[in-house]
Design a protein around this motif. Structure first.
Motif, mmCIF file in Angstrom:
data_model
loop_
_atom_site.group_PDB
_atom_site.id
_atom_site.type_symbol
_atom_site.label_atom_id
_atom_site.label_comp_id
_atom_site.label_asym_id
_atom_site.label_seq_id
_atom_site.Cartn_x
_atom_site.Cartn_y
_atom_site.Cartn_z
ATOM 1 N N VAL A 1 -30.023 -5.675 9.214
ATOM 2 C CA VAL A 1 -29.250 -4.546 8.633
ATOM 3 C C VAL A 1 -30.220 -3.421 9.089
ATOM 4 N N GLY A 2 -31.482 -3.459 8.708
ATOM 5 C CA GLY A 2 -32.390 -2.209 9.002
ATOM 6 C C GLY A 2 -32.453 -2.054 10.466
ATOM 7 N N ARG A 3 -32.651 -2.892 11.298
ATOM 8 C CA ARG A 3 -32.737 -2.682 12.691
ATOM 9 C C ARG A 3 -31.444 -2.057 13.271
ATOM 10 N N THR A 4 -30.319 -2.616 12.690
ATOM 11 C CA THR A 4 -28.900 -2.003 13.344
ATOM 12 C C THR A 4 -28.673 -0.627 12.825
ATOM 13 N N LEU A 5 -29.427 -0.419 11.847
ATOM 14 C CA LEU A 5 -29.294 1.195 11.356
ATOM 15 C C LEU A 5 -30.214 1.866 12.200
ATOM 16 N N VAL A 6 -31.284 1.259 12.548
ATOM 17 C CA VAL A 6 -32.198 2.014 13.590
ATOM 18 C C VAL A 6 -31.401 2.378 14.865
ATOM 19 N N ALA A 7 -30.736 1.093 15.283
ATOM 20 C CA ALA A 7 -30.057 1.303 16.541
ATOM 21 C C ALA A 7 -28.736 2.168 16.784
ATOM 22 N N VAL A 8 -28.283 2.397 15.481
ATOM 23 C CA VAL A 8 -27.071 3.427 15.305
ATOM 24 C C VAL A 8 -27.463 4.693 15.530
ATOM 25 N N LEU A 9 -28.701 4.855 14.600
ATOM 26 C CA LEU A 9 -29.317 6.341 14.718
ATOM 27 C C LEU A 9 -29.496 6.922 16.058
ATOM 28 N N LEU B 1 -40.619 -15.609 -2.957
ATOM 29 C CA LEU B 1 -39.538 -14.697 -2.493
ATOM 30 C C LEU B 1 -39.086 -15.199 -1.159
ATOM 31 N N ILE B 2 -37.604 -15.228 -0.961
ATOM 32 C CA ILE B 2 -37.058 -15.754 0.409
ATOM 33 C C ILE B 2 -37.530 -14.834 1.269
ATOM 34 N N PRO B 3 -38.119 -15.386 2.623
ATOM 35 C CA PRO B 3 -38.308 -14.279 4.004
ATOM 36 C C PRO B 3 -37.040 -14.111 4.495
ATOM 37 N N THR B 4 -35.987 -15.088 4.221
ATOM 38 C CA THR B 4 -34.659 -14.965 4.926
ATOM 39 C C THR B 4 -33.763 -15.730 4.108
ATOM 40 N N ALA B 5 -32.386 -15.448 4.232
ATOM 41 C CA ALA B 5 -31.765 -16.309 3.374
ATOM 42 C C ALA B 5 -31.248 -17.727 3.929
ATOM 43 N N GLU B 6 -31.741 -17.835 5.144
ATOM 44 C CA GLU B 6 -32.117 -19.213 5.807
ATOM 45 C C GLU B 6 -32.566 -20.160 4.861
ATOM 46 N N VAL B 7 -33.438 -19.832 3.830
ATOM 47 C CA VAL B 7 -34.290 -20.716 2.998
ATOM 48 C C VAL B 7 -33.238 -21.476 2.212
ATOM 49 N N SER B 8 -32.564 -20.503 1.251
ATOM 50 C CA SER B 8 -31.462 -20.815 0.396
ATOM 51 C C SER B 8 -30.274 -21.332 0.795
ATOM 52 N N LEU B 9 -29.807 -20.875 1.825
ATOM 53 C CA LEU B 9 -28.636 -21.441 2.624
ATOM 54 C C LEU B 9 -28.828 -22.864 3.089
ATOM 55 N N THR B 10 -29.776 -23.198 3.851
ATOM 56 C CA THR B 10 -30.102 -24.351 4.405
ATOM 57 C C THR B 10 -30.162 -25.550 3.369
ATOM 58 N N PRO C 1 -31.660 -9.398 0.233
ATOM 59 C CA PRO C 1 -32.822 -8.632 0.794
ATOM 60 C C PRO C 1 -33.623 -10.027 1.101
ATOM 61 N N CYS C 2 -34.710 -9.427 2.157
ATOM 62 C CA CYS C 2 -35.675 -10.481 2.645
ATOM 63 C C CYS C 2 -37.103 -9.860 2.264
ATOM 64 N N TYR D 1 -38.883 2.292 10.609
ATOM 65 C CA TYR D 1 -38.184 1.244 9.756
ATOM 66 C C TYR D 1 -38.141 0.006 10.312
ATOM 67 N N ILE D 2 -38.920 -0.272 11.496
ATOM 68 C CA ILE D 2 -38.524 -1.485 12.268
ATOM 69 C C ILE D 2 -39.312 -2.779 11.675
ATOM 70 N N ARG D 3 -40.474 -2.819 10.846
ATOM 71 C CA ARG D 3 -41.039 -4.032 10.369
ATOM 72 C C ARG D 3 -41.496 -3.441 8.832
ATOM 73 N N GLN D 4 -40.662 -4.143 7.808
ATOM 74 C CA GLN D 4 -40.915 -3.782 6.627
ATOM 75 C C GLN D 4 -41.114 -5.122 5.824
ATOM 76 N N HIS D 5 -41.674 -4.892 4.694
ATOM 77 C CA HIS D 5 -42.041 -6.000 3.696
ATOM 78 C C HIS D 5 -40.687 -6.291 3.068
ATOM 79 N N GLN D 6 -39.668 -5.500 2.897
ATOM 80 C CA GLN D 6 -38.571 -5.722 2.150
ATOM 81 C C GLN D 6 -37.233 -5.062 3.267
ATOM 82 N N PHE D 7 -36.372 -5.873 3.260
ATOM 83 C CA PHE D 7 -35.482 -5.514 4.260
ATOM 84 C C PHE D 7 -34.137 -6.298 3.815
#
Length: 426
Positions: free
Chosen positions: A388-396, A227-236, A258-259, A274-280
């Protein structure tokens, strides 16, 4: 992956650069392996040359009816024929051993990267945006979020620790943030939108540097995919094993995916909220460029991520990471840290790195310069645009109201049907 020829040319400089990353000198062991490999290659080439000469001599001896000499020469040819596969196998074995050692070494830091062993050595490049002043004590996101649909308890009940269920306003806000970020990159900054695989093969995660060293940080399926930890893997890996024309570059890709991360080394860190998740979810940027363009591309990519924070009017700072705090494949990394008033601290929301030709060598990704027959390795860059999740945290935290509601940033209102306020139960 490193070029053994460059290590051979200046081993002291190589060891000095690795030392900045806390890695002990390795050039003596690498050069010893390299010397054994080259000696084996030379021995095999000499044996093949001798075999060819003896085979020719056998024909000449037979033509002159010198059977005794012909038999003696044929015996020598047979011995060489037996030795050649052994030498070839030895060359492969040393090649694999050398490749394994090289694959375990991180990229070398760029000259302008500061020294330092950990995050305490990072340097503030600049700060942007004004901290909001509240007439009340601002709360942290895990106190604000539950009334808006950030459901920690149900997420844990369904999937276990470090999983969160989003519903209602929280789910809509996350969707709006992802679409907003992706639209900016594709419409304003020329990135090509990609919907990549979320499951990848060993070669893909090796190419971007997660394997073999960081396998424990990943999730693996029963059929051997990751499972990709980041889309960097697929895109690169879009350019893996390819030879591009110089006119095709730069390539710029962006994806919202999702990562998945096991967070094996994060025990006890950010267990709340919601800072450090297994899925985000994260919007990822990847650039494939020529070597002479990579410096400018790094600044451009980081500015794209900063632009999203500027548009959302979230205060942040850019950090230049020190040598000891960078990721494995990076030659230089800028982290963007957003201000969270509830925590009273800056927290990472984006990381933008130039990897020079380090990943390209692992993927064998090359380009052919105009007017040249030979090929060169491309340079690869990657960055979050944003998490996205950390930006959501920042907006809240930055847009919270004393009533418990959360104001919607102006740039997000079109994505939420004109909604200006997120309130409990809506």
């Amino acid at each position: 992956m490193h070029d053994i020829r460059l290590i051979r040319d200046d081993p002291a400089a190589f060891d000095a650069a690795l030392a900045r990353r806390g890695v002990e000198a390795t050039s003596p062991a690498l050069l010893a392996l390299d010397e054994r490999r080259r000696a084996t290659v030379a021995e095999a080439q000499a044996a093949q040359t001798e075999r060819n000469a003896l085979s020719k001599a056998v024909g000449q001896a037979k033509a002159s009816r010198d059977e005794a000499r012909a038999q003696d020469l044929m015996t020598q040819v047979a011995a060489l024929k037996e030795a050649l596969p052994r030498l070839a196998a030895e060359e492969r074995r040393i090649d694999e051993e050398l490749a394994d050692v090289l694959a375990a070494l991180p990229n070398l830091p760029a000259a302008d990267v500061p020294d330092g062993a950990d995050e305490s050595g990072n340097v503030v490049a600049h700060e942007r945006g004004e901290h909001r002043h509240f007439a009340f004590t601002p709360a942290e996101h895990d106190a604000i979020g539950p009334t808006l649909g950030l459901d920690f308890e149900t997420g844990v009940a369904i999937a276990g620790a470090r999983f969160t269920l989003l519903r209602g306003s929280a789910a809509r806000l996350a969707r709006a943030l992802g679409q907003f970020m992706l639209d900016r990159l594709t419409r304003e900054h020329g990135y090509e939108e990609v919907a990549p695989p979320l499951l990848v093969r060993d070669e893909a995660v090796f190419g971007t540097g997660q394997l073999p060293k960081f396998a424990d940080d990943l999730f693996r399926t029963t059929d051997g995919r990751w499972l990709i930890p980041t889309a960097e893997v697929s895109l690169t890996n879009i350019v893996r094993e390819k030879i591009l024309g110089e006119g095709e570059l730069p390539l710029r890709f962006a994806a919202l995916t999702p990562c998945f991360r096991s967070e094996a080394g994060a025990a006890g860190r950010d267990t709340r909220g919601y800072i450090r998740q297994h899925q985000f979810d994260k919007v990822e940027m990847v650039s494939i460029v020529t070597p002479d363009a990579s410096e400018g591309e790094h600044e451009r990519m980081t500015a794209c991520a900063e632009g999203a924070l500027d548009a959302l009017e979230l205060p942040y700072r850019r950090m230049l990471l020190c040598a000891g705090d960078m990721g494995f494949t990076a030659a230089r990394t800028y982290d963007l840290e957003v201000w969270l008033p509830g925590q009273g601290a800056y927290r990472e929301i984006s990381s933008c790195s130039t990897c020079t030709d380090f990943q390209a060598r692992r993927m064998n990704a090359r380009y052919r310069p105009e007017g040249e027959k030979g090929t060169r390795f491309v340079h690869t860059l990657n960055g979050s645009g944003l998490a996205v999740g950390r930006t959501l945290v920042a907006v809240l935290e930055n847009y919270q109201q004393e009533s418990g509601a959360v104001a919607v940033p102006a740039m997000l209102q079109p994505y939420l049907g004109g909604l200006t306020l997120l309130e409990s139960g809506k």
